[in-house]
Motif scaffolding. Structure first.
Motif, mmCIF file in Angstrom:
data_model
loop_
_atom_site.group_PDB
_atom_site.id
_atom_site.type_symbol
_atom_site.label_atom_id
_atom_site.label_comp_id
_atom_site.label_asym_id
_atom_site.label_seq_id
_atom_site.Cartn_x
_atom_site.Cartn_y
_atom_site.Cartn_z
ATOM 1 N N THR A 121 0.843 -1.193 0.000
ATOM 2 C CA THR A 121 0.000 0.000 0.000
ATOM 3 C C THR A 121 0.880 1.245 0.000
ATOM 4 N N VAL B 106 -1.437 9.302 -9.798
ATOM 5 C CA VAL B 106 -2.596 8.419 -9.913
ATOM 6 C C VAL B 106 -2.568 7.669 -11.245
ATOM 7 N N LYS C 166 -2.590 0.676 -5.474
ATOM 8 C CA LYS C 166 -3.578 1.466 -4.736
ATOM 9 C C LYS C 166 -2.878 2.345 -3.706
ATOM 10 N N THR D 239 -3.519 5.742 -0.636
ATOM 11 C CA THR D 239 -4.357 6.627 0.167
ATOM 12 C C THR D 239 -3.769 8.029 0.069
ATOM 13 N N TYR E 194 -9.349 10.741 -7.264
ATOM 14 C CA TYR E 194 -8.942 9.657 -6.372
ATOM 15 C C TYR E 194 -9.880 8.450 -6.428
ATOM 16 N N HIS F 233 -9.068 4.818 -5.261
ATOM 17 C CA HIS F 233 -8.056 4.924 -4.209
ATOM 18 C C HIS F 233 -8.786 5.328 -2.924
ATOM 19 N N THR G 22 -5.643 -0.006 -0.721
ATOM 20 C CA THR G 22 -5.512 1.266 -0.019
ATOM 21 C C THR G 22 -5.145 0.997 1.438
#
Length: 230
Positions: free
Chosen positions: A10, A24, A33, A35, A70, A73, A224
């Protein structure tokens, strides 16, 4: 287990800046993925940073861009205005965190429950972590203290990442070790940074090569922070 797998990768990126658009795209290209931790009161602002004598564009994404950019995500808390929280009064900690969470939830279209502490080390302490755990609806909070490890941690409100994304030697050393692991218990490879650093250091291609290297492994779950930690 992580969707039937023992290993998970992650990523976590702070500040919600324009360079996130390119980041992204890279993550989506390789099925990774991340955050993204945002300051809701700073969204839409046009700033610059001086980093080691180099001026870096620090333009924040617009509020109405959050949900689309996002998608796939995770959006998470980074406080309203990115203050130093270490000596902050309890009521202001709660306001900075919970109001950011509520505003971001509205922008993202789902309940935001994650967080990364803002600022350079030391950017948090156990008092702040306890306030957030007890007095807000945040469920986990990431520090900037790298553990160079993969073991899941018990305290999700003082969660330490594995490595900083521009620490290339350790990044690849840990990646090699992680790829070759055949663990009997859950392991997490957690990478953090800021997307503007990839521009300032002119290393987008180098980072994309790393993403390609760590991606596509059948025994690794790519998720995420929320999917991996909770």
């Amino acid at each position: 287990m992580f969707n039937g797998k023992m290993k998970a990768v992650t990523f976590s990126y702070d500040d919600g800046v324009a360079q996130d658009r390119r980041l992204v795209e890279i993550f989506n290209k390789y099925g990774l993925k991340a955050t993204f931790n945002l300051n809701s009161e700073l969204l839409g602002g046009d700033y610059s940073l001086n980093i080691d004598g180099s001026k870096a564009a620090f333009k924040k994404i617009a509020p109405d861009e959050v949900a689309g950019l996002y998608k796939g995500h995770e959006v998470a808390v980074h406080t309203l205005t990115h203050p130093d929280m270490t000596e902050m009064a309890e009521n202001e900690v709660i306001r900075q965190v919970e109001q950011d969470r509520l505003k971001l939830s509205e922008l993202a279209g789902y309940e935001v429950i994650g967080m990364a502490y803002p600022g350079a080390q030391p950017n948090y302490n156990s008092r702040i972590a306890q306030i957030i755990e007890d007095k807000t609806n945040v469920k986990y909070a990431r520090t900037t203290i790298c553990g160079f490890d993969f073991s899941p941690q018990r305290d999700l409100f003082e969660f330490h990442p594995s490595v900083f994304h521009l620490d290339w030697d350790n990044l690849y050393k840990l990646a090699d070790k992680f790829i070759n692991l055949n663990p009997s218990s859950e392991k997490i490879f957690y990478i953090w940074g800021h997307s503007y650093e990839l521009e300032v250091n002119d290393c987008w291609d180098k980072f994309e090569e790393f993403c390609k290297y760590i991606s596509g492994k059948d025994d690794i779950f790519y998720g995420t922070n929320k999917e991996v930690l909770l």
